[in-house]
Design an enzyme around this catalytic site. Structure first.
Site, mmCIF file in Angstrom:
data_model
loop_
_atom_site.group_PDB
_atom_site.id
_atom_site.type_symbol
_atom_site.label_atom_id
_atom_site.label_comp_id
_atom_site.label_asym_id
_atom_site.label_seq_id
_atom_site.Cartn_x
_atom_site.Cartn_y
_atom_site.Cartn_z
ATOM 1 N N LYS A 83 79.628 78.399 -25.456
ATOM 2 C CA LYS A 83 79.008 78.858 -24.221
ATOM 3 C C LYS A 83 79.014 77.738 -23.182
ATOM 4 O O LYS A 83 78.889 76.565 -23.535
ATOM 5 C CB LYS A 83 77.544 79.230 -24.515
ATOM 6 C CG LYS A 83 77.197 80.651 -24.153
ATOM 7 C CD LYS A 83 75.797 80.984 -24.603
ATOM 8 C CE LYS A 83 74.763 80.643 -23.547
ATOM 9 N NZ LYS A 83 73.429 81.175 -23.868
ATOM 10 N N LYS A 101 74.350 73.729 -19.845
ATOM 11 C CA LYS A 101 73.944 72.655 -18.939
ATOM 12 C C LYS A 101 73.788 71.336 -19.674
ATOM 13 O O LYS A 101 73.666 70.300 -19.048
ATOM 14 C CB LYS A 101 72.685 73.044 -18.166
ATOM 15 C CG LYS A 101 71.516 73.488 -18.995
ATOM 16 C CD LYS A 101 70.407 74.024 -18.092
ATOM 17 C CE LYS A 101 69.382 74.745 -18.938
ATOM 18 N NZ LYS A 101 68.067 74.774 -18.441
ATOM 19 N N LYS A 105 68.077 72.539 -33.387
ATOM 20 C CA LYS A 105 67.567 71.394 -32.622
ATOM 21 C C LYS A 105 67.157 70.249 -33.534
ATOM 22 O O LYS A 105 67.301 69.089 -33.159
ATOM 23 C CB LYS A 105 66.392 71.810 -31.725
ATOM 24 C CG LYS A 105 66.840 72.555 -30.477
ATOM 25 C CD LYS A 105 65.784 72.522 -29.392
ATOM 26 C CE LYS A 105 66.249 73.309 -28.175
ATOM 27 N NZ LYS A 105 65.199 73.464 -27.169
#
Ligand code: TRP
Length: 335
Positions: A197, A200, A115
């Site tokens: 993956k 969202k 992140k």
């Protein structure tokens, strides 16, 4: 334990829209587990602000997520579906646990490294202590089990280390949580890049099926899904990752094994197969859409759930917090 049931805790972030990957990988399991455990399913809005959010958007997404939990089949009268920010004990315990967590431990967290690479302009202290807040979430409810994806296992391991450290100093305060390793949820990949993956937060809307997508959109996205050059419908992640992902999805929504799916589509082309996958997915999402629309129209009911479950979460979390505050030596409250 609450009553005669073991306690389960899990949470999802209210950022982005939930995808079919979240549903088949997690939410569907949550529904099944909600019969057996005393469940706390949180909308973890405190975690969401480690990355900049639009306030109105965050509020809306958080409410939608809570309604999706219910629409997916979790009974909000029997399980605690609540906003993390409505139980202030989360922040209070997180501070205390910060003082029992080492910089070195947090520095090793792979999600922090990922992140901070992604948001290089906003590497804030919250992003760094994110796993400690997660530990507080879990430990406050004395959770026995925590269903999480692989990407969160490292955080759960840290939670156990913090809890053991605290217990070894102050006695048995926290239940040591176990990862839930029962029937694993399906692992669904991006429709546009099956090495990633389904996420969202993917920028390409064609990569993901959102739980709110209508039937036409779903079918269109499956038609565009990346497949491979030969035309056999065969499960082979190594050589045919795109088709294997579609088989995985079809298998998960129809409860069929890979062999059964291969058999069903023997001799058929990708076109037929993709249409069948799209229709099967649209079919299972249909009741969820209907329920979601009903819930969206019933503001009073959702408000009542939010209030009652917020109070329930507050009650259980404060119970643990008070115990911890006493153990570390804070003065007792005068009543
Ligand atoms: N960090 C988790 C995620 O991004 C969400 C989360 C927050 C969570 N607190 C939790 C999951 C506690 C399980 C238990 O997926």
């Amino acid at each position: 334990m609450i009553g005669d049931k073991k306690v389960l805790f899990s949470g999802m972030q209210a950022t982005g829209s939930l995808t079919l990957g979240n549903y088949l990988g997690a939410l569907k399991n949550w529904v099944a587990l909600s019969e057996e455990y005393e469940c706390f399913y949180s909308v973890v809005d405190l975690h969401s602000i480690t990355v900049r959010q639009d306030p109105a958007e965050l509020r809306k997404k958080a409410r939608n997520l809570l309604m999706l939990y219910i629409a997916a089949g979790i009974d909000p009268e029997k399980n605690c579906l609540y906003y993390q920010s409505h139980a202030s004990a989360h922040c209070e315990l997180a501070w205390i646990l910060d003082c029992f967590t080492y910089m070195g431990e947090l520095n090793r967290m792979t999600q922090f490294k990922d992140k901070s690479a992604k948001h290089a302009d906003n590497i804030n202290a919250g992003l760094f202590t994110y796993p400690v807040l997660m530990a507080a979430d879990i430990l406050l409810y004395q959770a026995d089990v925590v269903p999480v994806g692989k990407d969160q296992l490292q955080h759960l391991e840290l939670t156990r280390d913090i809890a053991n450290r605290f217990n070894s100093i102050y006695g048995d305060v926290f239940t040591i949580p176990e990862p839930y390793l029962g029937k694993a949820g399906a692992k669904i990949m991006s429709l546009q890049d099956p090495s990633k993956k389904m996420s969202k937060s993917d920028e390409n809307p064609n990569a993901s099926i959102y739980l709110t997508d209508d039937k036409d959109t779903i079918i269109r996205k499956f038609k565009r899904a990346v497949t491979d050059s030969d035309s056999a419908i065969r499960y082979d992640v190594e050589n045919k990752p795109g088709v294997s992902n579609l088989i995985e999805i079809y298998g998960a929504v129809t409860n069929k094994s890979f062999e059964e799916v291969e058999k069903e589509f023997e001799g058929k082309g990708y076109g037929d197969f993709k249409l069948a996958v799209g229709e099967a997915v649209a079919d299972i999402l249909e009741p969820l859409h209907v329920r979601f629309a009903e819930l969206s129209a019933d503001k009073a009911y959702i408000d009542k759930i939010i209030k009652e479950n917020g109070e329930k979460a507050d009650y259980y979390s404060k119970k643990t917090l008070r115990k911890v505050q006493k153990k570390v030596g804070f003065p007792e409250r005068i009543r």
